[in-house]
Design a protein around this motif. Sequence first.
Motif, mmCIF file in Angstrom:
data_model
loop_
_atom_site.group_PDB
_atom_site.id
_atom_site.type_symbol
_atom_site.label_atom_id
_atom_site.label_comp_id
_atom_site.label_asym_id
_atom_site.label_seq_id
_atom_site.Cartn_x
_atom_site.Cartn_y
_atom_site.Cartn_z
ATOM 1 N N SER A 507 -2.783 -40.715 -46.557
ATOM 2 C CA SER A 507 -1.938 -39.934 -47.462
ATOM 3 C C SER A 507 -0.661 -40.698 -47.787
ATOM 4 C CB SER A 507 -1.585 -38.590 -46.819
ATOM 5 O OG SER A 507 -2.742 -37.834 -46.583
ATOM 6 N N GLN A 508 -0.040 -41.285 -46.767
ATOM 7 C CA GLN A 508 1.215 -41.992 -46.967
ATOM 8 C C GLN A 508 1.005 -43.225 -47.831
ATOM 9 O OE1 GLN A 508 3.008 -43.570 -43.386
ATOM 10 N NE2 GLN A 508 5.059 -43.269 -44.196
ATOM 11 N N LEU A 826 2.643 -29.837 -49.589
ATOM 12 C CA LEU A 826 3.945 -29.222 -49.383
ATOM 13 C C LEU A 826 4.982 -30.319 -49.161
ATOM 14 C CD1 LEU A 826 2.755 -26.447 -46.911
ATOM 15 C CD2 LEU A 826 3.405 -26.087 -49.297
ATOM 16 N N VAL A 827 6.244 -29.991 -49.458
ATOM 17 C CA VAL A 827 7.309 -30.983 -49.400
ATOM 18 C C VAL A 827 8.289 -30.614 -48.287
ATOM 19 C CG1 VAL A 827 8.993 -32.270 -50.753
ATOM 20 C CG2 VAL A 827 7.053 -31.194 -51.893
ATOM 21 N N PHE A 828 8.682 -31.631 -47.504
ATOM 22 C CA PHE A 828 9.561 -31.404 -46.364
ATOM 23 C C PHE A 828 10.750 -32.362 -46.404
ATOM 24 C CE2 PHE A 828 5.500 -29.646 -45.247
ATOM 25 C CZ PHE A 828 5.832 -28.459 -44.586
ATOM 26 N N ALA A 829 11.518 -32.347 -45.354
ATOM 27 C CA ALA A 829 12.747 -33.133 -45.303
ATOM 28 C C ALA A 829 12.477 -34.609 -45.599
ATOM 29 C CB ALA A 829 13.398 -32.983 -43.921
ATOM 30 N N THR A 840 8.016 -43.803 -42.025
ATOM 31 C CA THR A 840 6.962 -43.176 -41.214
ATOM 32 C C THR A 840 6.763 -41.707 -41.571
ATOM 33 O OG1 THR A 840 8.578 -42.698 -39.478
ATOM 34 C CG2 THR A 840 7.310 -44.748 -39.284
ATOM 35 N N ASP A 841 7.832 -41.043 -42.042
ATOM 36 C CA ASP A 841 7.722 -39.644 -42.456
ATOM 37 C C ASP A 841 8.284 -39.546 -43.865
ATOM 38 O OD1 ASP A 841 7.948 -36.914 -42.935
ATOM 39 O OD2 ASP A 841 8.336 -36.447 -40.828
ATOM 40 N N ASP A 842 7.400 -39.441 -44.827
ATOM 41 C CA ASP A 842 7.821 -39.488 -46.227
ATOM 42 C C ASP A 842 8.227 -38.130 -46.787
ATOM 43 O OD1 ASP A 842 5.371 -38.326 -46.187
ATOM 44 O OD2 ASP A 842 4.475 -39.581 -47.728
ATOM 45 N N GLY A 843 8.001 -37.055 -46.018
ATOM 46 C CA GLY A 843 8.355 -35.733 -46.498
ATOM 47 C C GLY A 843 7.269 -35.024 -47.264
ATOM 48 N N TYR A 844 6.140 -35.703 -47.476
ATOM 49 C CA TYR A 844 5.022 -35.104 -48.218
ATOM 50 C C TYR A 844 3.882 -34.804 -47.246
ATOM 51 C CZ TYR A 844 6.985 -36.263 -52.778
ATOM 52 O OH TYR A 844 7.773 -36.316 -53.893
ATOM 53 N N LEU A 845 3.509 -33.550 -47.144
ATOM 54 C CA LEU A 845 2.359 -33.151 -46.335
ATOM 55 C C LEU A 845 1.224 -32.800 -47.299
ATOM 56 C CD1 LEU A 845 1.280 -32.462 -43.446
ATOM 57 C CD2 LEU A 845 1.896 -30.095 -43.935
#
Length: 963
Positions: A507-508, A826-829, A840-845
């Motif tokens: 996904s990333q 969904l969109v996150f921080a 490592t954490d793009d904010g997109y789930l």
Amino acid sequence: MDFNNPLDLDRHVKGHIEIGKFAEGIPYALKAIKLREQVLGPAHHDVAISRITLAQLYDKMGDFERAKPLYEEVLELHDRTTVLAESEAASFFTDLAFVYEWIGNFDEAEELLERALYIYEQTPDPHDQILAPALDTLGSFYEDMGNFEKARSLYKRALSIHENFYTPSKKKAITAIKDIVEKCQKTEPMSDALPVISDLLNSLQVPEPSSMKIGMSLGNLANLYRVMGDMESALVMSKRSLKLTAPILGRRHPQVAASLDNLADVFCAMGDYKHALPLYRRALNIREKHYAPQPRDIARSLHNLGALYAAMEDFEVAQSFHERALEIQKLFPFSNHPDVAVSLHSLAQLYHRKGMWDEALSFYKHAISIAEHLLGPEHPSVGSFIKDQGLLYQVMDKPQEALRCFERSLVLQKKYLESVFCTVATERQKLACAQSGVSYFYSYLSLLSKEFIQDNYLIQCGFEVTLGWKGLVLEAQSKANEIARNRLSQESRKDWDHRLALLGKLSQELEHAPNIQRRTSKVDHQRYRVLQEQVEDIEERLFKDNRFFTKTLNANTKSYENLLAELPRDAGLVEFIKIYDVDFVENVITKPRYLAFVLSHNHRVELIDLGSAYEIEQLVSKALSNIQLELNEFESESPRVTEGHIQGSRYALKTLFNKIWQPFEKYLSGLSKVYISPDGELNLLPFAAIMDSRGQYLIERYSLAYLTSGKQLLGQGKVQHAFDIEFLGVANPDFGFDPDCSNRFMPLPSSQKEVESILSLLPNYKQKQLLVGTAATKTALKLAKTPRVLHLATHGFFLQEQQGSEGLRHENDDTRRRNSLLRSGLVFAGANRRITAETTDDGYLTALEVSGMDLYGTELVVLSACRTGFGEVIDGEGVFGLRRAFALTGARNLMMSLWRISEEDTPHQVRAFYTYLQEHPPAEALRKAQLETIDSLRMKIGYAPVSLWAPFIMQGAYAFDTT
């Protein structure tokens, strides 16, 4: 040449074999046997070899009547005296097995091929020259027998062996280049080494002989995947096969003809006749003119061309090709072969289309008789032939005979799907297979709804068939996920966790790729393929090591009586199904329409024909468009909701009521709850908002819950879970800000207030957790323990397949668009920050990542975000997006939205929902909250706009259970 010398005779026979003059070699082979018997006796090794040579001559001529006893004499001698060396015996077993397969002695053929493979496997250091071809041969046999599980396993072993033996010389060349460069850097001038390096580089460009074998193995796999309906894999593999075989063997080699056929087969199956035709013609040309003719291969080429011309509706040309193929096949002494059955079936289809029904029926029956005798009554080909015979019976006005054919063909098709599902691990492949056989289902329901709609028993049977077919892949994947979560060994659990990590990377990768400098589109796609292959390899390994994964289709008894027993007394089930009618005369699928099975304790089960799907889906589209226009006006700075907006929305919803609900409304009388299992575009319709002629919404009559299929009600039971967290809320993520980033997701302070107010409404929930601001990351969510209730209040996204979407990265990335679970999420921080390779954490789930989460036992997931119920609609399987992804997590119920939610009205409705949830099941709590919103709007503005009160729907088999 001394023709009294057996060695000279042998050389003469081999010469005739090489030039394809098999008949001319027979006298010399007979004489060699006679001379050797006179000197050595009948039981000598050399005499056995001479007998095998003579049998091979007859074999190549198609004269199995003479070849078979010669082979069997040697087999009896070898079993008694071990006259042949092991390598000779293995080759001999394969030759005799081919004869047995051709004449229909499949058990004997299988035994000999297994014996040959065993010998090759016992060879010290077996390599691609001996072991891999044996695996391919046995794999081909099992594929013909319809045993795809064994065939695929053998093909993949062969391909792995070939690939392992393909690279050594190239690795040596690369190592040599590195050594030379290192030496030059230390002592020698680089100019002196350049010629050597150049030669080594050239060697890397020359195809190795093993590449041909890789191509052949790829061709085998491509054909298998095509038969299983996985055209994506088949096309890639068949192209690679042709690319690897042609440069080494030459453009006129018989194996190249086979590769051309494989690629053409895929194009033909995809409806790309323009590309298939020249490939089939090239293959036939090779077989007829450029090497010793093999009648069987020529017949198959002719059949392929006949089938293609029939698909192109050039029936006269098609008939000529099929008749030529059948003439060749009937020249063989043993003419009852599966290939003959295929040719007879093809001719039957042609006569069917031409209106020659008696001739067609005769050919169908003959083809079925041969296939049943040779392949067994449960072979997939038998089911295909019987289905087409059923189509003919209906044309001949024999509906009872047609129905019996369709019923039997459906049983065989289900067995075939079970065999494929036991072979492939990925959802993509299962879905491709299920979709490729959907015509069986359409034929059956098309006939049932037209001829037997008043027959209660047959309608019950049709309902059971529909339960077994609809949501088939979702059922299999959900069961596999459940097993993985609860029954994997420690070692397999590591694989499962690695798979989840790879899904996140996949996904990333597709989100980030265009934003990372110096990365080309070609590289992006390559990295995607590598990650995707790694995921599928793990799934296959888990699948292979845990055989219970295969038992997913028969997990529930999908009988009408069992489902009725599970249905609450005050509830009904409406099972919509979108089918494509079958033109029984033309033997083609035509226009779609909707049917509805209605189940209740009062009326048992009824089938209603709702009519044209085009008309119904236009009404759905119009209703959704009017709702969107209405919402746009309410959200504008100066709202101007006109009478036209109101009447347009009302008209569409009233028309839908008359079209898709009123025809069966009487069967729901006296009920207060309805499970709705929609299909097609009905998945996107807010049933709560459709309106009767009096202006009453459906939600004012019933509590409603959505299902993918009614079979989800079976075997649910009551399962008690102990939750470490009873309520987990995620709200108002800190999306961040970066001037170099084009993404602009606006903060959601109201969502934080929404969730904080919910916490006060849940006094009985002991452990409650709230993630907001910078803590509201997708990583934190994925690491959180399974909660009883999960509430996500943030932005959602859905990327249309052919359109860009504001706020989403790389809108032209075709790779990303191909996977529907990557087009929604969904969109996150952190979502507004510029992406780097180190992120490592793009904010997109994405929904793909969600599908790998473990929410088994979670009683309710609430997605308080826009369009979270949207996605790609696939007939019979539901909506591919967050909706499906959360179903795969094991969550019992899901509350989601069908359009943008109102920041003003939604928080009030959500708080009301949680208030009612304390004493009511989820579906009833949502109904009461919506009714409260309707009353509030009517008091406030005089009417209740659908756009403001009806965005949420409740999905889940437990929606009427108290949470």
